[in-house]
Design a protein around this motif. Structure first.
Motif, PDB file in Angstrom:
ATOM      1  N   PRO A   1       0.889  -1.034  -0.010  1.00  0.00           N
ATOM      2  CA  PRO A   1       0.135  -0.237  -0.039  1.00  0.00           C
ATOM      3  C   PRO A   1       0.652   1.177   0.078  1.00  0.00           C
ATOM      4  O   PRO A   1       1.158   2.027   0.966  1.00  0.00           O
ATOM      5  CB  PRO A   1      -0.723  -0.298   1.450  1.00  0.00           C
ATOM      6  N   VAL A   2       1.439   1.356  -1.289  1.00  0.00           N
ATOM      7  CA  VAL A   2       2.530   2.613  -1.189  1.00  0.00           C
ATOM      8  C   VAL A   2       1.966   3.765  -2.137  1.00  0.00           C
ATOM      9  O   VAL A   2       1.117   3.326  -3.172  1.00  0.00           O
ATOM     10  CB  VAL A   2       3.854   2.324  -1.593  1.00  0.00           C
TER      11      VAL A   2
ATOM     12  N   ARG B   1      -0.071   7.308   3.978  1.00  0.00           N
ATOM     13  CA  ARG B   1       0.925   6.466   2.925  1.00  0.00           C
ATOM     14  C   ARG B   1       2.112   7.350   2.786  1.00  0.00           C
ATOM     15  O   ARG B   1       2.171   8.308   2.192  1.00  0.00           O
ATOM     16  CB  ARG B   1       0.016   6.561   1.619  1.00  0.00           C
TER      17      ARG B   1
END
Ligand SMILES: Nc1ncnc2c1ncn2[C@@H]1O[C@H](COP(=O)(O)OP(=O)(O)O)[C@@H](O)[C@H]1O
Length: 264
Positions: free
Chosen positions: A8-9, A67
């Motif tokens: 999840p970048v 993020r």
């Protein structure tokens, strides 16, 4: 293609040229795409699990808000294929590739005092002192492109003191990729490795020879890619590996090389 780690970048779409150092193995296939995909597929599950745990810990809202760009370290003996993996990973995740060896060779090429000192150690297959390497890497990591897009750090840390220093500066990886390759393959790869100074492409005299005589005539060899020096470099690598690996064991993704030497 290979290398399909999913995280999840935040991956920015259009990264301008970063002036990244040239890849060491732009055309080699140190690990076959298939075996790499399989291994990374396996690791993906593992990392998916870790990510889920992490998500739980952080809470879904905080995760969405915070993020961060991906930060990866890649570690392996000389000629273990770090360059190939770096190319795959940076292409996939749009990261800035920072290779400590390339930063040092730039200093040497520029004729700086640091470069002159570094060369003395590199000639002996030894680690360049921390007082040079740590600041050099830290400064590169602090550049806006590394901060914005995330980074893939190649060839650093090579000792516990380097790892600790970076941690103190607040740079910690999300993932630590470890490449494991049998030693006899490494020596043969290093000794036959050549670079085309015009294209930056890496060849191997036996396993990936140049296409034309013209290219063959202009190939160059890295000054430390001799049998004598690679033995010293491997010795240095083994001396430090355990301490470095221990530090990152909880975030390590291991890739094993078990295909033939001609896969370079
Ligand atoms: N993090 C580092 N700390 C100290 N010396 C380094 C570091 N990275 C590279 N070097 C020096 O540069 C040399 C070449 O490194 P590199 O280009 O990464 O090739 P290799 O992985 O084949 O050793 C090393 O043998 C060492 O002398």
């Amino acid at each position: 293609m290979a290398c399909l780690l999913n995280f999840p970048v935040a991956v920015p779409q259009a990264k301008p040229s970063t002036g990244k150092p040239p890849n060491l193995f732009p055309n080699s296939r140190a690990f076959s795409s298939l075996s790499l995909s399989l291994r990374l597929g396996h690791q993906k599950n593992l990392l998916g699990h870790r990510n889920r745990s992490l998500r739980k810990q952080m809470g879904a809202t905080a995760m969405a808000e915070e993020r961060q760009p991906l930060k990866i370290m890649i570690y392996g003996a000389p000629a273990s294929g770090k360059g190939t993996q770096c190319e795959l990973i940076t292409n996939k995740y749009n990261l800035v590739h920072i290779a400590a060896g390339d930063l040092l060779r730039s200093e040497i090429a520029a004729g700086t005092d640091n470069g002159k000192l570094a060369k003395e150690f590199m000639d002996k297959g030894q680690l360049v002192p921390d007082k040079i390497v740590v600041m050099m890497v830290k400064e590169r990591l602090m550049q806006p492109d590394s901060q914005q897009y995330g980074w893939l750090l190649d060839g650093y840390p090579r000792s516990l003191s380097q790892a600790t220093a970076l941690k103190e500066f607040g740079f910690e990886p999300d993932i630590f990729i470890l490449l494991e390759v049998p030693e006899e393959i490494l020596v043969e790869r290093v000794v036959g490795r050549r670079m085309d100074p015009v294209t930056g492409r890496i060849y191997h005299l036996k396993y990936s020879p140049p296409e034309t005589e013209e290219i063959a005539a202009r190939l160059t060899q890295r000054f430390d890619d001799t049998k004598e020096k690679v033995v010293l470099r491997l010795h240095t690598h083994h001396q430090n590996a355990e301490a470095v690996l221990t530090l990152y064991k909880d975030i390590t993704v291991k890739l094993l090389k078990n295909v033939q030497v001609n896969s370079i």
